[in-house]
Design a protein around this motif. Structure first.
Motif, short mmCIF file in Angstrom:
data_model
loop_
_atom_site.label_atom_id
_atom_site.label_comp_id
_atom_site.label_asym_id
_atom_site.label_seq_id
_atom_site.Cartn_x
_atom_site.Cartn_y
_atom_site.Cartn_z
N ILE A 127 0.84 -1.19 0.00
CA ILE A 127 0.00 0.00 0.00
C ILE A 127 0.88 1.25 0.00
O ILE A 127 1.91 1.27 0.66
N GLY A 128 0.44 2.29 -0.73
CA GLY A 128 1.10 3.60 -0.61
C GLY A 128 2.29 3.80 -1.53
O GLY A 128 3.01 4.78 -1.39
N MET A 191 -3.51 -10.14 5.51
CA MET A 191 -4.52 -9.09 5.50
C MET A 191 -5.87 -9.67 5.05
O MET A 191 -6.57 -9.12 4.21
N TYR A 402 4.38 -16.64 10.84
CA TYR A 402 3.52 -15.48 10.60
C TYR A 402 4.24 -14.22 11.05
O TYR A 402 4.25 -13.20 10.34
N VAL A 403 4.84 -14.29 12.23
CA VAL A 403 5.57 -13.13 12.76
C VAL A 403 6.76 -12.81 11.86
O VAL A 403 7.00 -11.66 11.49
N LYS A 404 7.47 -13.86 11.47
CA LYS A 404 8.66 -13.67 10.65
C LYS A 404 8.30 -12.98 9.33
O LYS A 404 8.93 -12.00 8.92
N ILE A 405 7.27 -13.50 8.66
CA ILE A 405 6.85 -12.95 7.37
C ILE A 405 6.44 -11.49 7.52
O ILE A 405 6.78 -10.64 6.70
N ASN A 406 5.72 -11.19 8.60
CA ASN A 406 5.13 -9.85 8.71
C ASN A 406 5.99 -8.84 9.42
O ASN A 406 5.70 -7.65 9.40
N ALA A 407 7.05 -9.30 10.08
CA ALA A 407 7.97 -8.35 10.70
C ALA A 407 8.94 -7.82 9.64
O ALA A 407 9.69 -6.90 9.89
N SER A 408 8.90 -8.35 8.44
CA SER A 408 9.87 -7.92 7.42
C SER A 408 9.28 -8.00 6.03
O SER A 408 9.95 -8.37 5.09
N TYR A 409 8.00 -7.64 5.89
CA TYR A 409 7.31 -7.79 4.61
C TYR A 409 7.95 -6.98 3.49
O TYR A 409 8.10 -7.44 2.38
N ARG A 410 8.32 -5.74 3.81
CA ARG A 410 8.78 -4.87 2.73
C ARG A 410 10.27 -4.98 2.48
O ARG A 410 10.78 -4.42 1.52
N THR A 411 10.99 -5.63 3.42
CA THR A 411 12.46 -5.55 3.33
C THR A 411 13.07 -6.85 2.82
O THR A 411 12.38 -7.80 2.55
N LEU B 315 -1.12 -7.04 11.84
CA LEU B 315 -0.16 -6.57 10.83
C LEU B 315 0.58 -5.34 11.31
O LEU B 315 1.78 -5.19 11.08
N THR B 318 3.04 -6.68 14.09
CA THR B 318 4.25 -7.35 13.60
C THR B 318 5.18 -6.37 12.91
O THR B 318 6.40 -6.49 13.01
N ALA B 319 4.60 -5.37 12.22
CA ALA B 319 5.45 -4.37 11.57
C ALA B 319 6.25 -3.59 12.61
O ALA B 319 7.44 -3.32 12.43
N GLY B 322 9.04 -5.68 13.88
CA GLY B 322 10.12 -5.75 12.91
C GLY B 322 10.70 -4.39 12.54
O GLY B 322 11.52 -4.28 11.64
N ASP B 324 9.44 -1.99 10.90
CA ASP B 324 9.17 -1.71 9.49
C ASP B 324 8.07 -0.65 9.42
O ASP B 324 6.94 -0.87 9.85
N TRP B 327 3.24 1.90 6.90
CA TRP B 327 2.03 2.60 7.34
C TRP B 327 0.80 2.11 6.59
O TRP B 327 -0.32 2.40 6.99
N GLY B 328 0.97 1.39 5.49
CA GLY B 328 -0.18 0.84 4.77
C GLY B 328 -1.01 -0.05 5.68
O GLY B 328 -2.22 -0.20 5.51
N ARG B 329 -0.37 -0.63 6.66
CA ARG B 329 -1.10 -1.50 7.59
C ARG B 329 -1.95 -0.69 8.56
O ARG B 329 -2.96 -1.18 9.06
N PRO B 361 0.66 9.86 0.20
CA PRO B 361 1.92 9.47 0.84
C PRO B 361 2.95 10.58 0.80
O PRO B 361 3.05 11.29 -0.21
N TYR B 400 7.72 -13.31 18.15
CA TYR B 400 7.85 -14.76 18.21
C TYR B 400 7.43 -15.28 19.59
O TYR B 400 6.81 -16.32 19.72
#
Lengths: 411, 411
Positions: A127-128, A191, A402-411, B315, B318-319, B322, B324, B327-329, B361, B400
């Motif tokens: 998003i964004g 989401m 789930y935490v792993k994937i979402n703690a670093s979604y954009r990076t 979401l 978790t962001a 991490g 991250d 802000w889309g979340r 944005p 985690y």
């Protein structure tokens, strides 16, 4: 009623089927460079202009492609193509995002030689961020469609984001003595907490049916399928389910007076339910599908509310992940539901194991429960003993991943 | 208004204060053997029968101790003691559970030589298991109360479950020229998503105030404090916030006509807000406190709804875990709120960093955002630019360790 139709084998599943099983559709997908190395741009094309129906996210922040798709559908009530990209959601992108979605539609229409308003647009991803339009433009120019299984796989792959597997489904039946099919492809992994539509879902059918009747059927079906899955309780800005019906099967127009109307609704329902369950099972970090069946509620709607509340509970999800038969967490979830509940009449079972009977705990074998919870599908049954309402919901467990994937979604 | 009172230093925080700071209260806690090696049974006793107020979980499955506490309060409208155990929630335990809660009340009353209906009962722990009454009986017999800091710590510890730290708060002010204090202790780490009360919270005050006026103040304060925190979206069967007011300060009766009424409400509010934030910060697996401030909503209630929706989003959580700045979340969470939102007028900031201005944005430095998100308190600001409504909410990140703790809670 619908279950009875399936039991009577009036409709049948086409195991490898999908959006190309109904007659008169082509599709394709390519790597336009929006993502590093995954296909990221796809298209479905009908041979003829098709009647259509769609449901959209209830988010206040509907993304630009949804606005453009609604404009297309409201123009002539028909669609001949849908163009979809992953990687970028084109949401919260203001005026520029709206222009980009219009341009994407125009590029597809130009390539196919059809009116712009006969094209739907969908996007999914971050998003964004703004669309990389030069890549979209080059991608659409290059995109080739066909009606074989390779093209179907390319489309199914191009629409995915964090999904691990492609999602497709198809059911067919005889209507007016002719074969009618409904096929679909979907994406959705995070989401996911539908409140109307949920994710991206594209269905095709060769049925002859008006847009109005198709819309009626889709709304009914969405409420018991896509709207009953939850991965993380969050509703996306880009959720959309779209059906195109091109009439290639040649049946008499389907509507509520047609003697085989319910068979068609069931085709649509089974296709949507299959895709919905595939999405829940492939929820981010999921190791198990959780299926909740609620009966004895005051209404079907209340049964669905309770099912979704259980499916959405982080505490239930983590307990299932850890194979811990902690049914108190199911109580926690039911307890906060807006639905009518009498704590003294509630039964809860995990598979065949009764945990609570009329609100009183029943001793059970923890080891057997633990083994049951190790399965990759876990069924929870709740009977409220208050009325005739019943409903189902689907979710997945909540894991470290789930935490792993979402703690670093954009990076 | 309230903020102004704090700014004027009309009320002051007592850093090491708690339930024993107000005059005329004693407390204690012991290891009754309900848990392996942690204190698990506690009691607060007022020197004199105290006026009181309480709020309870909205779960359909209110646990037995809550039923008994409501019976006590509705009897004479006063309480002189509260007895609390951890380890076992005594919830979904049917008739036996109700009898056990009554017996727990009777044992405490007998020990103190006061009427049974002057005793409140609270429990927290696993749902669906029966109380080990012989341990409760021996524990109550052995339990000693005092008014020093060791006894306060023992009580604060005895009520904890998966909490990592004790939670206490105290504020005092001059009312009628006399010192009036409100102190509190709380527990709560998981199954935290208040919808009325949230967790266990016990407050004491030496203010002279009727039960009716205290109830009015507590309900008002709960809506903006305990009800605005969320750890995992689940509402417990045992949540309760209880206040005892013994009048030992000797002030004129406090009510809405008293010139210093707002000072007392502020004392109560600051104590509750402090405890609420301590609970959010100590959420299961949490590494950070997330504070959301929403302004420009159509009403304070809508602002609070949006704040809580953001604080509750897996979401977003978790962001933040991490670091991250996705802000889309936050958009995803606001988007699904029932509150009125115009996507074209929304501003979002993370600390001082503006991410979205009027729905568009704004470029920001990812590295600075990442550094900001490494703090142990993260502030999110949302301005809807629609009205005068404002509100706050508190939550924590999703790590985690949340999964680890909850995949094996009972084992």
């Amino acid at each position: 009623m619908y279950q009875a139709l399936t039991d009577q084998k009036l409709i049948k599943e086409i195991p490898d089927g999908g959006i190309l099983t109904p007659k008169g559709f082509k599709c394709g997908g390519i790597h336009a460079g929006l993502r590093y190395n995954k296909l990221d741009l796809g298209m479905i094309v009908s041979e003829a202009a098709a009647n259509c129906a769609a449901v959209y996210t209830t988010s206040h922040f509907q993304a630009a492609p949804l606005v453009v798709t609604q404009e297309s559908i409201s123009s002539d009530g028909v669609l001949q193509a849908v163009v979809v990209n992953s990687a970028c959601a084109n949401a919260c992108t203001g005026e520029q995002g709206y222009k980009d979605a219009l341009r994407m539609r125009a590029l597809a229409a130009e390539k196919l030689g059809i009116p712009e308003t006969h094209v739907a647009v969908a996007s999914t991803g971050v998003i964004g961020e703004f669309m990389q339009m030069e890549k979209i433009e080059a991608g659409i120019a290059k995109l080739a469609v066909g009606n074989d299984s390779e093209h179907a796989k390319d489309f199914q792959t191009a629409i995915l984001t964090t999904d691990l597997v492609m999602k497709h489904a198809c059911y067919s039946a005889d209507i007016d003595g002719l074969t009618v099919s409904v096929g679909g492809a979907a994406k959705g992994s995070g989401m996911i907490h539908p409140n109307m539509a949920t994710m991206l879902g594209f269905l095709t059918t060769d049925a002859n049916i008006s847009s109005a009747d198709l819309t009626y059927a889709l709304q009914e079906v969405t409420n018991t399928t896509f709207n009953q899955i939850t991965v993380d309780g969050d509703t996306s800005t880009n959720d959309m389910v779209l059906v195109m019906a091109n009439g290639a099967a040649g049946n008499e127009p389907l509507n509520r007076d047609h003697p085989e109307w319910l068979i068609f609704v069931e085709l649509l329902k089974e296709s949507c339910a299959s895709l919905a369950k595939q999405i829940a099972r492939d929820g981010e970090g999921a190791t198990k599908l959780i299926e909740i069946s609620v009966s004895g509620a005051m209404s079907d709607e209340e049964a669905r509310m309770i099912g979704k509340q259980i499916a959405g509970s982080n505490l239930v999800k983590t307990a299932v992940y850890g194979a811990d038969a902690n049914w108190g967490r199911i109580i926690g979830a039911i307890g906060q539901s807006q639905a009518t509940v009498n704590p003294k009449t509630v039964d809860i079972s995990l598979g065949d194991l009764i945990m609570l009977k009329e609100g009183t705990p029943i001793a059970f074998d923890e080891e057997i429960a633990r083994e049951y919870l190790m399965n990759d599908k876990v069924e929870i049954f709740v009977d409220l003993h208050l009325g005739e309402g019943k409903g189902m919901a689907w979710g997945c467990d909540l894991s470290y991943d789930y935490v792993k994937i979402n703690a670093s979604y954009r990076t």
